[in-house]
Scaffold this motif. Structure first.
Motif, short mmCIF file in Angstrom:
data_model
loop_
_atom_site.label_atom_id
_atom_site.label_comp_id
_atom_site.label_asym_id
_atom_site.label_seq_id
_atom_site.Cartn_x
_atom_site.Cartn_y
_atom_site.Cartn_z
N HIS A 179 -16.71 -24.02 51.10
CA HIS A 179 -17.78 -24.44 52.36
C HIS A 179 -18.29 -25.92 52.10
O HIS A 179 -18.50 -26.29 51.02
N LEU A 237 -20.60 -27.46 53.71
CA LEU A 237 -21.77 -28.07 53.82
C LEU A 237 -22.17 -29.36 54.06
O LEU A 237 -21.29 -29.87 54.90
N GLU A 246 -24.91 -31.67 48.39
CA GLU A 246 -25.59 -30.52 47.77
C GLU A 246 -25.55 -30.92 46.12
O GLU A 246 -26.43 -30.60 45.42
N ARG A 277 -27.22 -17.72 42.05
CA ARG A 277 -27.31 -17.39 43.64
C ARG A 277 -28.73 -17.34 44.18
O ARG A 277 -29.12 -18.06 45.15
N GLU A 337 -29.42 -21.48 43.98
CA GLU A 337 -28.73 -21.48 45.02
C GLU A 337 -27.35 -22.27 45.72
O GLU A 337 -27.28 -23.21 46.42
N SER A 393 -24.39 -20.30 45.30
CA SER A 393 -23.14 -19.37 45.58
C SER A 393 -22.96 -19.20 47.07
O SER A 393 -23.31 -20.15 47.73
N CYS A 394 -22.13 -18.32 47.49
CA CYS A 394 -21.97 -18.02 48.93
C CYS A 394 -21.73 -16.63 49.05
O CYS A 394 -21.27 -16.03 48.06
N GLU A 425 -19.01 -15.05 50.05
CA GLU A 425 -17.80 -14.50 49.44
C GLU A 425 -17.81 -14.39 47.91
O GLU A 425 -17.25 -13.28 47.29
N ASP A 482 -20.29 -14.06 46.07
CA ASP A 482 -21.39 -12.78 45.85
C ASP A 482 -20.60 -11.56 45.89
O ASP A 482 -20.85 -10.49 45.17
N PHE A 496 -20.34 -22.78 46.12
CA PHE A 496 -19.98 -22.81 47.74
C PHE A 496 -18.79 -22.71 47.79
O PHE A 496 -18.14 -23.03 48.92
N GLY A 497 -18.09 -21.78 47.18
CA GLY A 497 -16.68 -21.30 47.31
C GLY A 497 -16.13 -21.42 46.07
O GLY A 497 -16.66 -21.47 44.89
#
Ligand code: ADP
Ligand code: MG
Length: 387
Positions: free
Chosen positions: A218, A220, A224, A304, A308, A310-311, A313, A315, A340-341
Protein backbone atom coordinates in the motif's frame (compact mmCIF):
# COMPACT_ATOMS: atom_id res chain seq x y z
CA UNK A 1 16.34 -21.52 -6.93
CA UNK A 2 19.52 -22.25 -4.96
CA UNK A 3 22.41 -19.80 -4.86
CA UNK A 4 24.42 -22.11 -7.12
CA UNK A 5 21.61 -22.17 -9.68
CA UNK A 6 21.13 -18.42 -9.50
CA UNK A 7 24.87 -17.84 -9.89
CA UNK A 8 25.12 -20.04 -12.97
CA UNK A 9 22.04 -18.44 -14.50
CA UNK A 10 23.56 -15.00 -13.89
CA UNK A 11 26.80 -16.16 -15.50
CA UNK A 12 24.92 -17.51 -18.48
CA UNK A 13 23.01 -14.26 -18.96
CA UNK A 14 26.25 -12.30 -18.64
CA UNK A 15 27.91 -14.44 -21.30
CA UNK A 16 24.89 -14.02 -23.58
CA UNK A 17 25.03 -10.23 -23.22
CA UNK A 18 28.75 -9.51 -23.25
CA UNK A 19 30.07 -12.43 -25.31
CA UNK A 20 32.42 -13.86 -22.70
CA UNK A 21 32.24 -15.46 -19.27
CA UNK A 22 32.34 -13.14 -16.23
CA UNK A 23 35.58 -12.88 -14.30
CA UNK A 24 33.90 -12.37 -10.95
CA UNK A 25 30.65 -13.32 -9.27
CA UNK A 26 29.42 -11.92 -5.96
CA UNK A 27 26.28 -12.46 -3.88
CA UNK A 28 24.50 -10.76 -0.99
CA UNK A 29 21.38 -12.09 0.75
CA UNK A 30 18.04 -10.48 1.54
CA UNK A 31 16.93 -10.62 5.15
CA UNK A 32 13.95 -11.28 7.32
CA UNK A 33 13.49 -9.77 10.74
CA UNK A 34 12.13 -12.25 13.29
CA UNK A 35 11.24 -9.53 15.79
CA UNK A 36 12.17 -5.93 16.63
CA UNK A 37 10.25 -3.74 14.18
CA UNK A 38 10.65 0.04 14.01
CA UNK A 39 13.20 -0.22 16.80
CA UNK A 40 16.36 0.34 14.73
CA UNK A 41 16.01 4.10 14.39
CA UNK A 42 15.21 4.25 18.11
CA UNK A 43 18.65 2.84 19.00
CA UNK A 44 16.98 -0.44 19.98
CA UNK A 45 17.50 -4.10 19.11
CA UNK A 46 16.52 -6.05 16.02
CA UNK A 47 16.69 -9.82 15.50
CA UNK A 48 17.10 -10.59 11.79
CA UNK A 49 18.72 -13.33 9.72
CA UNK A 50 19.97 -13.59 6.16
CA UNK A 51 17.64 -15.57 3.89
CA UNK A 52 18.44 -18.02 1.11
CA UNK A 53 17.45 -15.42 -1.47
CA UNK A 54 20.27 -13.46 -3.02
CA UNK A 55 21.26 -10.73 -5.39
CA UNK A 56 24.08 -11.93 -7.61
CA UNK A 57 26.28 -9.72 -9.78
CA UNK A 58 28.46 -11.12 -12.55
CA UNK A 59 31.18 -8.79 -13.79
CA UNK A 60 34.33 -8.41 -15.84
CA UNK A 61 36.80 -5.55 -16.13
CA UNK A 62 36.37 -3.28 -19.12
CA UNK A 63 38.94 -1.10 -20.87
CA UNK A 64 36.71 1.95 -20.50
CA UNK A 65 36.48 3.90 -17.24
CA UNK A 66 32.79 3.33 -16.88
CA UNK A 67 30.42 0.84 -15.33
CA UNK A 68 27.94 -0.71 -17.69
CA UNK A 69 25.31 -2.55 -15.70
CA UNK A 70 22.31 -4.55 -16.86
CA UNK A 71 19.62 -5.61 -14.42
CA UNK A 72 17.91 -8.77 -15.61
CA UNK A 73 15.14 -8.10 -13.10
CA UNK A 74 14.13 -4.74 -14.50
CA UNK A 75 15.38 -5.56 -17.99
CA UNK A 76 17.19 -2.24 -18.22
CA UNK A 77 20.72 -0.97 -18.46
CA UNK A 78 22.71 1.91 -17.07
CA UNK A 79 26.11 3.32 -17.95
CA UNK A 80 27.89 5.19 -15.17
CA UNK A 81 30.94 7.35 -15.85
CA UNK A 82 33.60 6.55 -13.26
CA UNK A 83 35.94 9.42 -14.20
CA UNK A 84 33.77 12.03 -12.51
CA UNK A 85 31.96 12.07 -9.18
CA UNK A 86 28.94 9.77 -9.43
CA UNK A 87 25.62 11.48 -8.76
CA UNK A 88 21.97 10.45 -8.68
CA UNK A 89 20.44 9.58 -12.03
CA UNK A 90 18.19 7.35 -14.10
CA UNK A 91 16.89 4.68 -14.09
CA UNK A 92 15.84 4.95 -10.46
CA UNK A 93 17.09 1.47 -9.50
CA UNK A 94 20.61 2.50 -10.49
CA UNK A 95 20.73 4.91 -7.55
CA UNK A 96 21.27 2.06 -5.08
CA UNK A 97 24.42 1.18 -7.04
CA UNK A 98 25.43 4.77 -7.80
CA UNK A 99 25.32 5.55 -4.09
CA UNK A 100 27.68 2.68 -3.31
CA UNK A 101 30.09 3.68 -6.09
CA UNK A 102 30.01 7.28 -4.79
CA UNK A 103 30.80 5.95 -1.30
CA UNK A 104 33.92 4.23 -2.64
CA UNK A 105 34.90 7.38 -4.53
CA UNK A 106 34.60 9.36 -1.32
CA UNK A 107 37.04 6.96 0.31
CA UNK A 108 39.38 7.62 -2.63
CA UNK A 109 39.32 3.99 -3.68
CA UNK A 110 39.96 3.77 -7.41
CA UNK A 111 37.37 1.67 -9.22
CA UNK A 112 38.40 0.20 -12.57
CA UNK A 113 35.81 0.13 -15.37
CA UNK A 114 33.59 -2.94 -15.54
CA UNK A 115 30.66 -4.60 -17.28
CA UNK A 116 28.10 -6.23 -15.02
CA UNK A 117 24.83 -8.11 -14.94
CA UNK A 118 22.57 -8.20 -11.87
CA UNK A 119 20.05 -10.92 -11.06
CA UNK A 120 18.13 -11.44 -7.86
CA UNK A 121 15.92 -14.01 -6.16
CA UNK A 122 14.91 -11.49 -3.48
CA UNK A 123 11.45 -10.18 -4.42
CA UNK A 124 11.63 -6.44 -5.10
CA UNK A 125 9.61 -4.26 -2.74
CA UNK A 126 8.47 -7.22 -0.64
CA UNK A 127 10.08 -6.12 2.60
CA UNK A 128 12.89 -8.68 2.36
CA UNK A 129 15.39 -6.00 1.51
CA UNK A 130 16.23 -6.45 -2.12
CA UNK A 131 17.54 -2.88 -1.86
CA UNK A 132 20.19 -3.77 0.75
CA UNK A 133 21.04 -6.95 -1.18
CA UNK A 134 21.67 -4.78 -4.26
CA UNK A 135 23.80 -2.27 -2.34
CA UNK A 136 25.80 -4.87 -0.47
CA UNK A 137 26.41 -7.04 -3.54
CA UNK A 138 27.59 -3.89 -5.33
CA UNK A 139 29.96 -3.04 -2.47
CA UNK A 140 31.26 -6.62 -2.50
CA UNK A 141 31.89 -6.38 -6.23
CA UNK A 142 33.72 -3.06 -5.83
CA UNK A 143 35.85 -4.50 -3.01
CA UNK A 144 36.91 -7.31 -5.35
CA UNK A 145 37.43 -5.03 -8.36
CA UNK A 146 39.49 -2.48 -6.43
CA UNK A 147 41.29 -5.07 -4.34
CA UNK A 148 40.39 -3.04 -1.27
CA UNK A 149 38.47 -4.73 1.55
CA UNK A 150 36.36 -2.53 3.79
CA UNK A 151 35.79 -3.21 7.44
CA UNK A 152 32.34 -4.93 7.63
CA UNK A 153 30.78 -2.18 9.77
CA UNK A 154 32.13 0.52 7.47
CA UNK A 155 30.81 -1.44 4.49
CA UNK A 156 27.30 -1.66 5.97
CA UNK A 157 27.31 2.03 6.86
CA UNK A 158 28.47 2.99 3.37
CA UNK A 159 25.56 1.00 1.90
CA UNK A 160 23.08 2.54 4.34
CA UNK A 161 24.29 5.99 3.30
CA UNK A 162 23.79 5.04 -0.36
CA UNK A 163 20.16 4.14 0.36
CA UNK A 164 19.59 7.30 2.39
CA UNK A 165 21.26 9.77 0.09
CA UNK A 166 20.83 8.26 -3.36
CA UNK A 167 17.53 6.39 -3.05
CA UNK A 168 16.12 8.93 -0.58
CA UNK A 169 15.06 6.32 1.99
CA UNK A 170 15.77 7.36 5.62
CA UNK A 171 16.46 3.73 6.62
CA UNK A 172 18.08 2.36 9.77
CA UNK A 173 21.10 0.07 9.75
CA UNK A 174 19.44 -3.35 10.05
CA UNK A 175 19.14 -4.29 6.38
CA UNK A 176 22.67 -3.51 5.29
CA UNK A 177 24.21 -4.91 8.49
CA UNK A 178 22.37 -8.17 8.04
CA UNK A 179 23.23 -8.52 4.37
CA UNK A 180 26.91 -7.97 5.21
CA UNK A 181 27.20 -9.85 8.51
CA UNK A 182 24.59 -12.62 8.46
CA UNK A 183 25.89 -16.01 9.43
CA UNK A 184 24.66 -19.39 8.26
CA UNK A 185 22.62 -21.16 10.94
CA UNK A 186 22.33 -18.06 13.12
CA UNK A 187 20.13 -15.11 13.87
CA UNK A 188 21.75 -11.78 14.59
CA UNK A 189 20.79 -9.89 17.71
CA UNK A 190 21.87 -6.45 16.59
CA UNK A 191 22.20 -3.58 19.01
CA UNK A 192 21.50 -0.61 16.77
CA UNK A 193 23.04 1.78 19.27
CA UNK A 194 26.46 0.19 19.76
CA UNK A 195 26.29 -1.51 16.35
CA UNK A 196 27.44 -4.74 17.89
CA UNK A 197 25.95 -8.12 17.12
CA UNK A 198 25.43 -11.31 19.04
CA UNK A 199 24.95 -14.54 17.12
CA UNK A 200 22.11 -16.79 18.24
CA UNK A 201 22.11 -20.28 16.70
CA UNK A 202 19.08 -21.70 14.93
CA UNK A 203 19.95 -25.08 13.51
CA UNK A 204 17.22 -27.34 14.89
CA UNK A 205 15.84 -29.06 11.76
CA UNK A 206 12.41 -29.50 13.41
CA UNK A 207 11.89 -25.75 13.37
CA UNK A 208 11.42 -23.63 10.25
CA UNK A 209 11.15 -19.96 9.45
CA UNK A 210 8.25 -19.50 7.03
CA UNK A 211 8.00 -16.30 5.04
CA UNK A 212 4.69 -15.40 3.44
CA UNK A 213 4.51 -12.51 1.00
CA UNK A 214 1.07 -10.86 0.97
CA UNK A 215 2.00 -9.49 -2.46
CA UNK A 216 0.42 -6.17 -1.58
CA UNK A 217 2.21 -2.88 -1.08
CA UNK A 218 0.00 0.00 0.00
CA UNK A 219 1.57 3.25 -1.07
CA UNK A 220 -0.51 5.53 1.22
CA UNK A 221 1.00 9.02 1.16
CA UNK A 222 4.59 7.78 1.31
CA UNK A 223 5.38 9.89 4.35
CA UNK A 224 4.38 7.31 6.97
CA UNK A 225 7.91 6.19 7.75
CA UNK A 226 9.23 9.72 8.28
CA UNK A 227 6.10 10.53 10.29
CA UNK A 228 6.65 7.54 12.63
CA UNK A 229 10.27 8.54 13.11
CA UNK A 230 9.25 12.09 14.00
CA UNK A 231 6.64 10.80 16.47
CA UNK A 232 9.26 8.64 18.19
CA UNK A 233 11.61 11.63 18.44
CA UNK A 234 8.78 13.67 19.92
CA UNK A 235 8.12 10.99 22.54
CA UNK A 236 11.81 10.83 23.45
CA UNK A 237 11.87 14.59 23.80
CA UNK A 238 8.89 14.59 26.19
CA UNK A 239 10.49 11.78 28.20
CA UNK A 240 13.80 13.71 28.24
CA UNK A 241 15.81 10.83 26.83
CA UNK A 242 18.21 10.74 23.89
CA UNK A 243 16.13 8.00 22.25
CA UNK A 244 13.34 5.61 23.22
CA UNK A 245 16.01 3.00 23.93
CA UNK A 246 16.63 4.89 27.18
CA UNK A 247 12.97 4.90 28.24
CA UNK A 248 11.13 2.25 30.27
CA UNK A 249 7.43 1.43 30.53
CA UNK A 250 7.18 2.95 34.06
CA UNK A 251 8.77 6.16 32.73
CA UNK A 252 6.27 6.23 29.90
CA UNK A 253 3.32 5.74 32.25
CA UNK A 254 4.62 8.47 34.56
CA UNK A 255 4.65 10.97 31.69
CA UNK A 256 1.55 9.71 29.91
CA UNK A 257 -0.55 12.75 30.86
CA UNK A 258 1.97 15.04 29.19
CA UNK A 259 1.63 13.29 25.82
CA UNK A 260 -0.90 13.23 23.06
CA UNK A 261 -2.47 9.74 23.03
CA UNK A 262 -1.03 9.06 19.57
CA UNK A 263 2.54 9.79 20.73
CA UNK A 264 1.98 7.62 23.80
CA UNK A 265 0.92 4.67 21.67
CA UNK A 266 3.87 5.06 19.31
CA UNK A 267 6.27 5.08 22.25
CA UNK A 268 4.47 2.17 23.90
CA UNK A 269 5.13 0.06 20.81
CA UNK A 270 8.81 0.94 20.59
CA UNK A 271 9.61 0.52 24.28
CA UNK A 272 7.74 -2.79 24.57
CA UNK A 273 9.16 -4.04 21.26
CA UNK A 274 12.76 -3.42 22.33
CA UNK A 275 12.09 -5.48 25.48
CA UNK A 276 10.40 -8.25 23.45
CA UNK A 277 13.38 -8.44 21.11
CA UNK A 278 16.03 -9.16 23.74
CA UNK A 279 13.61 -11.54 25.42
CA UNK A 280 13.06 -13.35 22.11
CA UNK A 281 16.80 -13.89 21.73
CA UNK A 282 16.87 -15.45 25.22
CA UNK A 283 13.93 -17.74 24.40
CA UNK A 284 15.58 -18.77 21.15
CA UNK A 285 18.76 -19.71 23.00
CA UNK A 286 16.70 -21.65 25.54
CA UNK A 287 14.73 -23.46 22.82
CA UNK A 288 11.47 -22.08 24.21
CA UNK A 289 9.57 -21.95 20.92
CA UNK A 290 6.14 -21.34 22.48
CA UNK A 291 7.36 -18.36 24.46
CA UNK A 292 9.20 -17.01 21.45
CA UNK A 293 6.03 -17.41 19.39
CA UNK A 294 3.94 -15.50 21.93
CA UNK A 295 6.39 -12.61 21.69
CA UNK A 296 5.93 -12.60 17.91
CA UNK A 297 2.13 -12.37 18.25
CA UNK A 298 2.50 -9.59 20.82
CA UNK A 299 4.79 -7.76 18.39
CA UNK A 300 2.19 -7.98 15.64
CA UNK A 301 -0.60 -6.77 17.90
CA UNK A 302 1.52 -3.82 18.97
CA UNK A 303 2.47 -2.91 15.38
CA UNK A 304 -1.19 -3.12 14.36
CA UNK A 305 -2.79 -1.30 17.29
CA UNK A 306 -0.18 1.04 18.76
CA UNK A 307 2.21 1.77 15.91
CA UNK A 308 -0.46 1.37 13.19
CA UNK A 309 1.74 0.13 10.38
CA UNK A 310 -0.03 -3.13 9.54
CA UNK A 311 -2.76 -3.63 6.93
CA UNK A 312 -5.73 -5.94 6.43
CA UNK A 313 -3.76 -8.47 4.37
CA UNK A 314 -0.95 -8.81 6.92
CA UNK A 315 -3.47 -9.04 9.76
CA UNK A 316 -5.27 -11.80 7.89
CA UNK A 317 -2.08 -13.81 7.27
CA UNK A 318 -1.11 -13.50 10.94
CA UNK A 319 -4.63 -14.42 12.11
CA UNK A 320 -4.75 -17.49 9.89
CA UNK A 321 -1.43 -18.69 11.29
CA UNK A 322 -2.47 -17.90 14.87
CA UNK A 323 -5.70 -19.84 14.50
CA UNK A 324 -3.79 -22.90 13.34
CA UNK A 325 -1.92 -22.63 16.61
CA UNK A 326 0.59 -25.07 18.00
CA UNK A 327 -1.66 -28.02 17.23
CA UNK A 328 -1.41 -26.96 13.61
CA UNK A 329 2.35 -26.55 13.88
CA UNK A 330 2.53 -22.77 14.30
CA UNK A 331 4.41 -21.29 17.28
CA UNK A 332 4.22 -17.64 16.30
CA UNK A 333 3.66 -15.23 13.44
CA UNK A 334 3.90 -11.51 12.75
CA UNK A 335 4.25 -8.91 10.05
CA UNK A 336 7.87 -8.16 9.24
CA UNK A 337 9.51 -5.13 7.63
CA UNK A 338 8.27 -1.56 7.58
CA UNK A 339 4.61 -2.49 7.17
CA UNK A 340 1.61 -1.54 4.98
CA UNK A 341 2.20 -4.72 2.99
CA UNK A 342 5.08 -7.07 2.33
CA UNK A 343 5.57 -10.25 4.33
CA UNK A 344 4.80 -12.07 7.53
CA UNK A 345 7.35 -14.27 9.25
CA UNK A 346 6.27 -17.35 11.17
CA UNK A 347 7.99 -19.83 13.41
CA UNK A 348 6.64 -23.26 12.50
CA UNK A 349 7.24 -26.97 12.86
CA UNK A 350 9.09 -28.23 9.80
CA UNK A 351 6.85 -31.28 9.39
CA UNK A 352 3.75 -29.04 9.20
CA UNK A 353 5.07 -26.57 6.61
CA UNK A 354 3.20 -28.01 3.62
CA UNK A 355 -0.13 -28.22 5.46
CA UNK A 356 0.27 -24.69 6.84
CA UNK A 357 1.06 -23.25 3.42
CA UNK A 358 -1.86 -25.01 1.82
CA UNK A 359 -4.30 -23.85 4.46
CA UNK A 360 -3.14 -20.23 4.59
CA UNK A 361 -2.77 -19.96 0.81
CA UNK A 362 -6.33 -21.18 0.20
CA UNK A 363 -7.91 -19.02 2.91
CA UNK A 364 -5.99 -15.93 1.78
CA UNK A 365 -7.06 -16.50 -1.82
CA UNK A 366 -10.67 -16.95 -0.78
CA UNK A 367 -10.78 -13.83 1.40
CA UNK A 368 -8.74 -11.43 -0.75
CA UNK A 369 -8.68 -12.87 -4.28
CA UNK A 370 -4.88 -12.61 -4.04
CA UNK A 371 -2.11 -15.18 -4.23
CA UNK A 372 0.35 -15.21 -1.36
CA UNK A 373 3.87 -16.43 -2.11
CA UNK A 374 5.53 -18.61 0.52
CA UNK A 375 8.88 -20.12 1.21
CA UNK A 376 10.94 -21.39 4.11
CA UNK A 377 14.49 -20.32 4.64
CA UNK A 378 17.31 -21.41 6.85
CA UNK A 379 19.44 -18.59 8.23
CA UNK A 380 21.85 -17.79 5.39
CA UNK A 381 25.35 -16.36 5.38
CA UNK A 382 26.16 -12.78 4.45
CA UNK A 383 27.70 -11.27 1.33
CA UNK A 384 30.49 -13.20 -0.33
CA UNK A 385 32.65 -13.49 -3.40
CA UNK A 386 31.68 -16.61 -5.35
CA UNK A 387 34.35 -16.31 -8.02
P1 ADP B 1 12.74 -4.05 -0.53
O1 ADP B 1 14.10 -3.62 -0.11
O2 ADP B 1 11.87 -4.40 0.62
O3 ADP B 1 12.75 -5.13 -1.55
P2 ADP B 1 12.68 -1.37 -1.52
O4 ADP B 1 11.60 -0.51 -2.02
O5 ADP B 1 13.51 -0.88 -0.39
O6 ADP B 1 12.04 -2.79 -1.21
O7 ADP B 1 13.70 -1.67 -2.71
C1 ADP B 1 13.22 -2.13 -3.95
C2 ADP B 1 13.91 -1.38 -5.07
O8 ADP B 1 15.31 -1.75 -5.13
C3 ADP B 1 13.37 -1.72 -6.43
O9 ADP B 1 12.25 -0.92 -6.73
C4 ADP B 1 14.55 -1.40 -7.33
O10 ADP B 1 14.63 -0.01 -7.58
C5 ADP B 1 15.74 -1.77 -6.46
N1 ADP B 1 16.23 -3.13 -6.76
C6 ADP B 1 16.34 -4.15 -5.90
N2 ADP B 1 16.84 -5.26 -6.50
C7 ADP B 1 17.06 -4.92 -7.78
C8 ADP B 1 17.56 -5.62 -8.94
N3 ADP B 1 17.93 -6.90 -8.87
N4 ADP B 1 17.64 -4.93 -10.09
C9 ADP B 1 17.26 -3.64 -10.17
N5 ADP B 1 16.76 -2.96 -9.13
C10 ADP B 1 16.67 -3.56 -7.96
MG1 MG C 1 14.54 -1.90 1.10
Amino acid sequence: MTLTELASETSRRFQERYGHAPLSLVAAPGRVNLIGEHTDYNDGFVFPMGIERYTVIAASPSALRRAQIFSADTNSEVTIDLESTVTRGQPSWSNYMRGVIAGFQKLKIAIPGFDALVMSSVPMGGGLSSSAALEVSTATLLEAASNHRLDPVQKALLCQKAEQEFAGVPCGIMDQFTSVMAKEGHLLLLDCRSRTTELVPLTNPDLSILIINSNVKHELTGGEYAERRAQCERAAQILSVASLRDASLPMLEADRARMEPLIYHRALHVISEIARTTEAAREMRAGQWSKLGQLMYASHDSLRDDFEVSCAELDLLMDLARKLGERGGVFGSRMTGGGFGGCTVSLVETRSVDAICQHIGAAYREKTGLEATMFVSRPAGGARVLK
